[in-house]
Design a protein around this motif. Structure first.
Motif, PDB file in Angstrom:
ATOM      1  N   TYR A 199      11.549  16.617 111.031  1.00 48.50           N
ATOM      2  CA  TYR A 199      12.156  17.808 110.568  1.00 48.50           C
ATOM      3  C   TYR A 199      11.256  18.793 109.961  1.00 48.50           C
ATOM      4  O   TYR A 199      10.020  18.721 110.070  1.00 48.50           O
ATOM      5  N   SER A 200      11.793  19.918 109.985  1.00 41.89           N
ATOM      6  CA  SER A 200      11.209  21.227 109.736  1.00 41.89           C
ATOM      7  C   SER A 200      10.521  20.927 108.332  1.00 41.89           C
ATOM      8  O   SER A 200      11.063  20.476 107.355  1.00 41.89           O
ATOM      9  N   ARG A 201       9.221  21.544 108.058  1.00 46.00           N
ATOM     10  CA  ARG A 201       8.652  21.294 106.575  1.00 46.00           C
ATOM     11  C   ARG A 201       9.471  22.199 105.842  1.00 46.00           C
ATOM     12  O   ARG A 201      10.075  23.263 106.239  1.00 46.00           O
ATOM     13  N   LYS A 202       9.277  21.756 104.505  1.00 47.76           N
ATOM     14  CA  LYS A 202      10.270  22.388 103.472  1.00 47.76           C
ATOM     15  C   LYS A 202       9.195  23.082 102.185  1.00 47.76           C
ATOM     16  O   LYS A 202       8.363  22.520 102.052  1.00 47.76           O
ATOM     17  N   GLY A 203       9.810  24.093 101.533  1.00 46.15           N
ATOM     18  CA  GLY A 203       9.118  24.660 100.575  1.00 46.15           C
ATOM     19  C   GLY A 203       9.599  24.032  99.241  1.00 46.15           C
ATOM     20  O   GLY A 203      10.121  23.075  99.051  1.00 46.15           O
ATOM     21  N   LYS A 204       8.990  24.454  98.155  1.00 47.96           N
ATOM     22  CA  LYS A 204       9.105  23.936  96.914  1.00 47.96           C
ATOM     23  C   LYS A 204      10.564  23.683  96.464  1.00 47.96           C
ATOM     24  O   LYS A 204      11.021  22.783  95.592  1.00 47.96           O
ATOM     25  N   GLY A 209      13.096  23.220  98.413  1.00 48.94           N
ATOM     26  CA  GLY A 209      13.678  22.537  99.478  1.00 48.94           C
ATOM     27  C   GLY A 209      14.152  23.180 100.800  1.00 48.94           C
ATOM     28  O   GLY A 209      14.965  22.825 101.449  1.00 48.94           O
ATOM     29  N   ASN A 210      13.753  24.716 100.817  1.00 44.05           N
ATOM     30  CA  ASN A 210      14.481  25.448 101.803  1.00 44.05           C
ATOM     31  C   ASN A 210      13.373  25.003 102.936  1.00 44.05           C
ATOM     32  O   ASN A 210      12.380  24.573 103.006  1.00 44.05           O
ATOM     33  N   ASP A 211      14.176  25.340 104.226  1.00 44.64           N
ATOM     34  CA  ASP A 211      13.243  25.081 105.531  1.00 44.64           C
ATOM     35  C   ASP A 211      12.223  26.105 105.635  1.00 44.64           C
ATOM     36  O   ASP A 211      12.685  27.457 105.491  1.00 44.64           O
ATOM     37  N   LEU A 212      11.019  25.914 106.020  1.00 45.48           N
ATOM     38  CA  LEU A 212      10.023  26.788 106.438  1.00 45.48           C
ATOM     39  C   LEU A 212       9.943  27.215 107.708  1.00 45.48           C
ATOM     40  O   LEU A 212       9.179  27.932 108.203  1.00 45.48           O
ATOM     41  N   ASN A 213      10.673  26.475 108.564  1.00 47.97           N
ATOM     42  CA  ASN A 213      10.882  26.586 110.065  1.00 47.97           C
ATOM     43  C   ASN A 213       9.503  26.666 110.676  1.00 47.97           C
ATOM     44  O   ASN A 213       9.293  27.268 111.606  1.00 47.97           O
ATOM     45  N   ASN A 246       7.537  27.695 117.080  1.00 47.10           N
ATOM     46  CA  ASN A 246       6.611  26.833 116.679  1.00 47.10           C
ATOM     47  C   ASN A 246       6.532  25.835 117.446  1.00 47.10           C
ATOM     48  O   ASN A 246       5.440  25.273 117.914  1.00 47.10           O
ATOM     49  N   VAL A 247       7.647  24.942 117.671  1.00 44.69           N
ATOM     50  CA  VAL A 247       7.734  23.709 118.124  1.00 44.69           C
ATOM     51  C   VAL A 247       7.449  23.730 119.664  1.00 44.69           C
ATOM     52  O   VAL A 247       6.691  22.862 120.333  1.00 44.69           O
TER      53      VAL A 247
END
Length: 634
Positions: free
Chosen positions: A453-458, A460-464, A494-495
């Motif tokens: 899964y996409s990394r998430k911010g503090k 919980g939002n997707d950082l993409n 990115n991917v």
């Protein structure tokens, strides 16, 4: 000679008597009979017959005499039930016994003891008062082994065999004179399953007819499916095992001619024109001309740029006009009405009220869902077919033709395409939060798939983005299919960049997606990387070959001084298909059977009917990036 004849007669009489004594019978084989049918007729197994008639294994000739072991036939007894309705009183006389009393009242000794419990511990004595149970006796005849069945439209032998859990051969044995092909409304006989539900054919799957000597290992090689996967789709396999001729549900595939049913072949309708009567079609598009400023060319161009519906409508309509020119050159007479729906339901209602649509052979459009829904529902009473150019997930009234395959169908085709790869493979699903449900459904389809899964911010939002190690750890030596599910251009970039760097040596990575969207075509995404990863996806249309040999492209370019857009190509393909179907069949509905698959510049059409509804296009393409081009995967 006379002596020899006498001995022969005595031997025959002796053999017949011996067969009778051992509860056997004989059967003279008739022309066309099968060993399955004979075994079914006598209620014995095929093995029972082969045990006494080994030569029948090689060939079953007409007039051959078979020995049938009647003693092994499965007998079906009448089921008797009794219901207590009351009692009779009986005072025991001298010399009476439980046996004599039971016989007198036609009950069992256990019945008497059950309702006179003191008899379990004491003997019967003179003067004992007994309650004799009175029963209501019900005898149930065994249900018939078969029942009559009326063949439905488009039903072939394998579909009916699958419904009732038998092989095609067993269906033919039940119906010796059924013929090679079944007719709509024909009566045949099928197993009587009582209250047990019959299986329905799901068009999202394919169906495979098990061949002689095929076991689970051979099916794994051929279909790429493990035994547990086949059993999950066909639960009866756990009890019956594989049987020759049985029909199995399998994931959808275009690669196999399954269940004995021919794969649909592309039909060229231009050579099948038989009806030259004038065809009346209507085209309904949201031009919204009331918003266009016609005072100057610059104002007109400005109106087109500002109004996406006008832009889309004009693009589509130029394709329609090009098709109409092509159809005229084929000698087809047309009456065409064009209506501006203004993207308003109220305008649609006015158009339908002010014009006679009863004699229209087909309506193409409207483009938008609400206006299309209104036209389809209003014209349903006249049975006028209404064809949607771009809509998906429509209400499929019985007069609706959904020409664009649904997104769910595209996803299923991509999943089944990967499943059909018989090589050992590792499945990885990369997604963001928005596509988590899709990712989970893909994981369910493959069982052992891994998730990234996409990394998430503090918050919980997707950082993409992901890190190299996030995905490196999920890959294996050999073939790896990586599903990428997102609508974020940055995440795709990115991917794809990371996967391209890992795609080397013993690790082969093939990128796939169940939803090809604008994110994959963004400026941030490297086409070199997509080609290196051979990005595969399912699509409703393919790109035409711009090699100068396409007559449509040549005519369109000469007329409009530009190459056609995908919307213009869709307008051309759809109009050609609708009109040619009308000229090659009685009407658009009948063309579904006579022309199961058609293909034009970028689009193909294979309409299938919902059991209780309209028609949807089942034809899709699998394409891939190859050498910086998108090519069809054959």
């Amino acid at each position: 000679m006379i002596k020899f004849f006498s001995v022969l007669c005595l031997a025959f009489i002796f053999n017949v008597n011996a067969l009778t004594a051992q509860n056997f019978s004989t059967h003279q084989v008739k022309k066309g009979e099968t060993i399955h049918g004979i075994a079914s007729h006598y209620g014995v197994t095929i093995s029972d017959i082969y045990a006494l008639n080994p030569d029948a294994k090689k060939e079953l000739k007409a007039n051959t005499i078979l020995i049938i072991p009647i003693s092994k036939a499965k007998k079906t007894e009448v089921v008797t039930t009794q219901e207590l309705v009351g009692y009779k009183e009986h005072r025991t006389n001298r010399k009476e016994t439980l046996y004599s009393i039971a016989k007198q009242y036609d009950v069992t000794e256990d019945d008497i003891k059950k309702y006179n419990t003191f008899l379990y511990a004491n003997t019967l004595n003179k003067g004992d008062k007994l309650q004799i149970p009175v029963f209501k006796i019900t005898k149930e005849e065994p249900k018939a082994a078969t029942k009559a069945y009326i063949v439905k439209p488009k039903e072939g032998k394998w579909r009916i065999a699958y419904k009732f859990g038998i092989t095609v051969q067993e269906l033919e044995d039940l119906n010796p004179g059924m013929g090679e092909t079944l007719q709509d409304g024909q009566q045949i006989y099928v197993p009587n399953k009582g209250g047990e539900e019959v299986k329905e054919v799901d068009e999202k799957y394919s169906y495979y007819n098990v061949l002689p000597k095929e076991g689970f290992y051979r099916l794994k090689i051929k279909l790429g499916l493990e035994q547990d996967e086949l059993e999950a789709l066909n639960p009866e396999l756990k009890e019956t095992g594989l049987k020759e001729g049985m029909v199995l549900k399998i994931p959808y595939t275009n690669n196999l001619n399954v269940a004995g049913e021919p794969v649909a072949k592309k039909t060229s309708l231009e050579s099948k024109i038989t009806n030259f009567d004038t065809k009346h079609i209507a085209v309904m598009l949201p031009f919204r001309t009331n918003r266009v400023h016609f005072d100057s060319i610059s104002h007109i161009k400005s109106s087109i740029k500002k109004d996406p519906y006008l832009d889309a409508s004009l693009d589509f309509y130029t394709g329609v006009l090009t098709a109409l020119d092509s159809l005229k050159t084929l000698g087809i007479s047309l009456k065409v009405d064009v209506y501006d729906t203004n993207y308003q339901v109220s305008d649609v209602l006015r158009i339908l009220k002010d014009n006679n649509f009863k004699d229209v052979d087909a309506v193409i459009g409207p483009l938008t869902s609400e206006t299309f829904e209104k036209v389809a529902s209003e014209l349903r009473a006249y049975h006028v077919p209404v064809v949607s150019p771009i809509g998906t997930n429509l209400t499929l009234y019985d007069n609706v033709f959904q020409s664009r395959p649904s997104d769910d169908l595209l996803k299923d085709r991509m999943v089944n395409f990967v499943k059909a790869d018989s090589l050992e493979k590792n499945i990885v699903v990369v997604s963001d939060t928005k596509n988590e449900a899709v990712a989970n459904s893909i994981k369910t389809a493959f069982g052992n798939a891994k998730s990234v899964y996409s990394r998430k911010g503090k918050t919980g939002n997707d950082l993409n983005f992901i890190y190299v190690e996030d995905i490196r750890s999920t890959l294996k030596p050999g073939r790896n299919y990586v599903f990428l599910e997102t609508q974020s251009e940055g995440f795709v970039s990115n991917v794809v960049s990371i996967l391209a760097s890992l795609n080397s040596g013993s690790t082969e990575i093939i990128l796939v997606t169940s939803n090809f969207n604008a994110a994959f075509e963004g400026d941030q995404v490297s086409n070199d990387h997509l080609s290196k990863l051979q990005l595969h996806f399912a699509t409703t249309s393919k790109s035409y070959s711009d090699n100068g040999g396409n007559s449509f492209v040549k005519r369109y370019t000469q007329t409009y001084n530009t190459t056609p857009s995908k919307r213009a190509v869709k307008g051309f393909d759809l109009t050609m298909d609708v009109v040619l179907r009308l000229t090659a069949a009685k009407d658009l509905y009948m063309s579904v059977n006579s022309a199961p698959l058609t293909e034009y510049v970028e689009n193909k059409f294979a309409y299938k009917k919902k059991l209780m509804g309209g028609y949807y296009n089942d034809a899709t393409y699998i394409v891939k990036y190859q050498d910086l081009e998108i090519v069809e995967v054959k």
